[in-house]
Structure formats: C-alpha cells, structure tokens
Design a protein around this motif. Structure first.
Motif, PDB file in Angstrom:
ATOM      1  N   ALA A   1      -2.276  29.965 -21.347  1.00 36.36           N
ATOM      2  CA  ALA A   1      -2.504  28.589 -21.789  1.00 36.36           C
ATOM      3  C   ALA A   1      -3.471  27.872 -20.858  1.00 36.36           C
ATOM      4  CB  ALA A   1      -1.169  27.843 -21.863  1.00 36.36           C
ATOM      5  N   VAL A   2      -3.327  28.126 -19.538  1.00 36.35           N
ATOM      6  CA  VAL A   2      -4.225  27.470 -18.575  1.00 36.35           C
ATOM      7  C   VAL A   2      -5.660  27.953 -18.771  1.00 36.35           C
ATOM      8  CG1 VAL A   2      -4.804  27.286 -16.137  1.00 36.35           C
ATOM      9  CG2 VAL A   2      -2.432  27.050 -16.865  1.00 36.35           C
ATOM     10  N   PHE A   3      -5.853  29.283 -18.910  1.00 33.24           N
ATOM     11  CA  PHE A   3      -7.212  29.805 -19.113  1.00 33.24           C
ATOM     12  C   PHE A   3      -7.799  29.343 -20.442  1.00 33.24           C
ATOM     13  CE2 PHE A   3      -5.918  33.113 -15.948  1.00 33.24           C
ATOM     14  CZ  PHE A   3      -6.922  32.834 -15.024  1.00 33.24           C
ATOM     15  N   THR A   4      -6.966  29.270 -21.464  1.00 29.26           N
ATOM     16  CA  THR A   4      -7.443  28.796 -22.768  1.00 29.26           C
ATOM     17  C   THR A   4      -7.878  27.352 -22.683  1.00 29.26           C
ATOM     18  OG1 THR A   4      -5.950  30.346 -23.900  1.00 29.26           O
ATOM     19  CG2 THR A   4      -6.819  28.499 -25.191  1.00 29.26           C
ATOM     20  N   ALA A   5      -7.038  26.536 -22.015  1.00 28.13           N
ATOM     21  CA  ALA A   5      -7.388  25.124 -21.872  1.00 28.13           C
ATOM     22  C   ALA A   5      -8.669  24.964 -21.058  1.00 28.13           C
ATOM     23  CB  ALA A   5      -6.234  24.379 -21.198  1.00 28.13           C
ATOM     24  N   ALA A   6      -8.828  25.797 -19.994  1.00 29.60           N
ATOM     25  CA  ALA A   6     -10.053  25.717 -19.187  1.00 29.60           C
ATOM     26  C   ALA A   6     -11.270  26.126 -20.007  1.00 29.60           C
ATOM     27  CB  ALA A   6      -9.909  26.612 -17.959  1.00 29.60           C
ATOM     28  N   TRP A   7     -11.088  27.150 -20.854  1.00 34.46           N
ATOM     29  CA  TRP A   7     -12.232  27.596 -21.693  1.00 34.46           C
ATOM     30  C   TRP A   7     -12.598  26.524 -22.690  1.00 34.46           C
ATOM     31  CZ3 TRP A   7     -12.569  28.524 -26.981  1.00 34.46           C
ATOM     32  CH2 TRP A   7     -13.737  29.158 -27.411  1.00 34.46           C
TER      33      TRP A   7
ATOM     34  N   SER B   1       1.999  31.010 -19.698  1.00 36.23           N
ATOM     35  CA  SER B   1       1.505  29.834 -18.972  1.00 36.23           C
ATOM     36  C   SER B   1       0.083  30.059 -18.464  1.00 36.23           C
ATOM     37  CB  SER B   1       2.439  29.524 -17.801  1.00 36.23           C
ATOM     38  OG  SER B   1       3.745  29.267 -18.245  1.00 36.23           O
ATOM     39  N   LEU B   2      -0.161  31.250 -17.881  1.00 43.84           N
ATOM     40  CA  LEU B   2      -1.507  31.545 -17.395  1.00 43.84           C
ATOM     41  C   LEU B   2      -2.504  31.591 -18.553  1.00 43.84           C
ATOM     42  CD1 LEU B   2      -0.744  34.290 -14.715  1.00 43.84           C
ATOM     43  CD2 LEU B   2      -1.416  31.913 -14.315  1.00 43.84           C
TER      44      LEU B   2
END
Length: 493
Positions: free
Chosen positions: A474-480, A471-472
C-alpha cells in the motif's frame, strides 16, 4: 540438572494436555454460598493431636498446623472448616491443606465462604478428595501466611538503631472443633526476645513458654473447647526490612515469529519497617557502608532468573537506573539491582524490570495438531533472606494473534481470571491475552508453574507477514500514485 529440568517440563506439559479438555484446573477461592451470622460448623470432627508452628524468621509470619482429626459422626464427612477473624481473613495468604501421610493426594480444594459481614468469625472450607469414614482418622498439614501482621515497636527509630517487631497470636490454635491435645511452637530468627507473654501452668504444671535457643514452646495443653483462644504477644529483634509489594503487574509476551518470550514486571514497593525518627543523613549512611551493618532499609534486590535470560533493564519513575548487575552463564542468570536511594521504613519505591528469553525455553509444540504449551513461573521476583509479601498480583500472558482454545493450570491460588484481546503495533484483530489475579501471595510461591495450552493455526501464523506485505504494498502504491500526479503549472494555450 538441565536434563532433569527438561524432563519435569515435559511431564508437566503432558499432564496439562490430558486435562485441557476438562477446562481450567485453577478455580477462584471465593464461594457463592452465603452463610448466616449464626452459622457454626457441624461438630462432626475432633482434633486428637495438634501441633501449631509459627515461623517468624522472615518479614511475614508463616504458620503450619499438623493435626490428627477424627470423624465423630455416624456418616462419612468431607468438609472441614478453618476459622479466622474478619480482620485476619483479609490478610490470609496461600492457605493450603494436604494429607501429611499421603503425598500423592495433592492439595485439597479450599474455598473462602462468603459470610455475613456482621460476624467476626469467617471460614475457609476444605473439601477432602474422598469422605472420611466414621471413627476414621486423618493427618492434615495446614499452612498459610498472615500478611501485614508484624508491627515495629517503637514505630520510629534512629538510622542506626536496632528494630524490634511485635506479633500477636493465640497459644491455642482457634479451631472450629474440640482439641484434645495441642502445643504451639514459635521459631525466631534471633535469641533476642526481650518481651513475651507467660502462661501459668495448669494443675501445678510448668509455665509456658519453654525456651530452647531460638524456639519457644507453649504447652502442651489438655482438652480445649472449639473456638477457645489464649492471647500471646511477643516482641523480638528483626533488623531487616519488611518488604511489602502492594501491587505487581507481570507481563509475559510470547512471539512465535520473533522466537522470543518477553517479561516485564512493574512493582509498587513499600517498606513496612520502623520509620526514621530523624531526617535521613546521606553522610551517616555512607559512613555505615564501610562496615556494612544490618539495616531495616532496602539496599538491594536479587532476581534469580531462568537460565538463558538476556537483555535486562531496570527503570524507575525518573528513568534508567544504572546501579544494577547482570550475571549470566550456562548455569545461572542473576539480576542484582540497587534502588536509586536506600528505602527506609515508610518509604515507597515504584520501579520496573524486564528481560527476554528464547521461546524454546518455555514453549513446546504438542505432537499432532496445532496445539502449543507454554510453561512459565507464575511469580519470579526478588529472592531475599527476609522474604517478600505481595498484596495484589496481576499476571498477563499475551499470546500471538490468532491463538485460540486457551486453557491454563497453576497451583497458585488465583482470585479471578479473564481472557481478552490486546492490540499492539501491526495487529488486526488483537492478540489473545490471559489475565490472572491473585491476592496475598508470599515469595514461598515463587517459581510455581503456570502452564498455558493454546491452539495456533498455521493460517494465523501467516497473518502478520500478510499484514506487513499488504502495508508495504500500500505504501509503495501510494508513493507511485503520488509520484505520477502532475502538479506542474502550465499557461493557457
């Protein structure tokens, strides 16, 4: 005391592990045998001597029957029937039958027979561990409670008045078999018994009851036919609340990663004491508290929790209730709560409490393999001198996600059990949840053990951190990705 407690838990864990492969030890009370309304128990027994003890010191009647039975048939027998009226059978709680002279025999199997509803007589069927030989005798200890059986008279009183209760029963215990000799003892919590039934003596004998302090004795009586009754009614002083919990929902959530066992209990509480004949006066109530008189109102509840309990909370429908006190040390953990208002007769008070405890206090890992054993009290609840009765209990044990091969054992009579999935935050497939339901339980059964065995594979233990990591990520990937999107406005070249 701590070492003895640990030793008891270890022995209990070991015994449960041995029987885990044989399935659950607790079976539902109801039988699938449907008997016709004309059914009568075979007259294969007779009661040689019977002592019926009725305890009225609490807010519910507790009855104990010690009886010597004899097999009068020519064949071994292993079924003994106990009759109740159709009204009583709905309120009988915690019926247990033991061999009074053999403590190692344990509790006999007891089942409610599904019976033709047109009949006024219903039966519990007792199965002996081994058949009783012809002409052989055995001493049984039969104990049970009758919930919602005490009624205030008068039904409404003033705020400072003394409360009186009435209880109706039979001086002859209504057995399904002939009884050669018997007597009934009634134990009160007071000597103030202004009204009671008097039974004339037979053949010039003394009348009943014989009074001795707070105990009344009816009998002894000679031979009595099967099913015979002798109605008796007593009215006695009882200036305490009649605490009735119509529903208790108890959740026990086990977290291996958090190293914690979380408890939460939700009560729907009712006071069956006499109603107020006039409107409640807060001024009069405050004045009474200076000399602390006895009262039929519920003023406080005391919860003795397991040592090591921490972080308690107490809320009702309005919100957090600050009138509570929690004392915890190496020897005890006591939670004392006061309702937002005194709960008089006829009043309700729904509330919830909760607390946490270290997982080491309740969970042990079995040697070898991936098995675990959870040992918790089936029922904790308040411990009051007047006692409590529970009409419906729903106990839910929520195990970690991925737990499997779940089995349980308890000496509390349960009416049904089921296994389901409980989904919460960051779960994938859901947590394994065991739900047990029990009817008509009294606080005499508090602290009886519920032992649950389950497997928790190592891979299942990694599921939660893997989900959190994914989950973390995925969140960092989406933010990038979002950060690299060009949203600027450019003119045409």
């Amino acid at each position: 005391m701590r070492l003895s407690g640990i030793a008891t838990a270890v022995l209990s864990f070991a015994s449960t592990a041995l029987c885990a492969q044989q399935g659950n030890l607790t079976t539902p009370l109801s039988s699938r045998v449907l008997l016709p309304s004309s059914f009568k128990p075979p007259q294969v027994f007779k009661n040689i001597n019977l002592v019926h003890i009725i305890n009225l010191e609490r807010g519910y009647p507790r009855e104990l029957v010690n009886v010597v039975i004899e097999n009068t048939s020519k064949e071994p027998q292993d079924e003994y029937y106990i009759p109740f009226t159709a009204d009583q059978i709905q309120r009988v709680g915690g019926l247990e039958v033991k061999d009074k002279k053999d403590a190692d025999a344990g509790i006999f199997k007891v089942a409610i027979i599904e019976y033709d509803k047109e009949s006024d007589t219903q039966f519990y069927r007792v199965r002996f561990p081994s058949p009783l030989a012809p002409k052989a005798q055995q001493t049984l200890a039969i104990s049970y409670s009758l919930l919602s059986s005490l009624h205030p008279l008068p039904a409404a009183i003033a705020q400072q008045d003394t409360q009186y209760l009435i209880y109706s029963f039979s001086a002859y215990w209504p057995s399904a078999y002939i009884t050669q000799k018997q007597k009934t003892e009634v134990k009160f919590g007071t000597t103030n018994v202004p009204e009671y039934t008097i039974i004339p003596g037979s053949k010039g004998g003394a009348e009943s009851p014989e009074k001795e302090g707070t105990k009344f004795t009816y009998g002894s009586f000679g031979e009595v036919a099967a099913g015979a009754i002798e109605p008796v009614r007593v009215r006695y002083e009882f200036t305490k609340p009649l605490i009735h919990v119509s529903r208790l929902e108890r959740d026990i959530e086990v977290s291996h990663w958090g190293g914690n066992v979380a408890f939460e209990e939700r009560y729907t509480l009712h006071n069956r004491a006499a109603n107020l004949s006039k409107q409640f006066s807060r001024v009069e109530w405050t004045q009474q508290q200076y000399y602390n008189p006895t009262s039929s109102a519920i003023k406080e509840l005391r919860f003795p929790l397991k040592v090591g309990s921490q972080d308690p909370y107490f809320t009702d429908v309005i919100g957090n209730v600050s009138t509570s006190r929690f004392r915890s040390n190496k020897r005890e953990a006591n939670l004392e709560i006061k309702p937002r208002f005194p709960v008089f007769g006829g009043w309700n008070y729904p509330f919830r409490i909760g607390w946490n405890s270290d997982i080491k206090n309740f969970v042990r890992k079995l040697t070898g393999g991936q098995g675990y054993v959870l040992n918790v009290p089936f029922l904790e609840g308040p411990k009051q001198s007047e006692g409590l009765e529970y009409e419906h209990i729903e106990l839910r044990v929520i195990l970690p996600e991925g737990a499997e091969n779940l089995k349980f054992s308890t000496t509390v009579p349960v009416s049904s059990s089921s296994i389901s999935l409980h989904k919460t935050f960051m779960d994938t497939i859901g947590r394994t949840a065991l739900t047990l339901r029990a009817e008509n339980i009294v606080d005499d059964m508090r602290d009886r053990e519920l032992v649950v065995t389950y497997d928790y594979p190592f891979a299942a233990g990694l599921r939660k951190p893997a989900v959190i990591f994914a989950s973390l990520l995925a969140v960092f990937t989406a933010a990038w990705v979002v950060g690299n999107v060009d949203v600027g406005i450019r003119g045409k070249k």
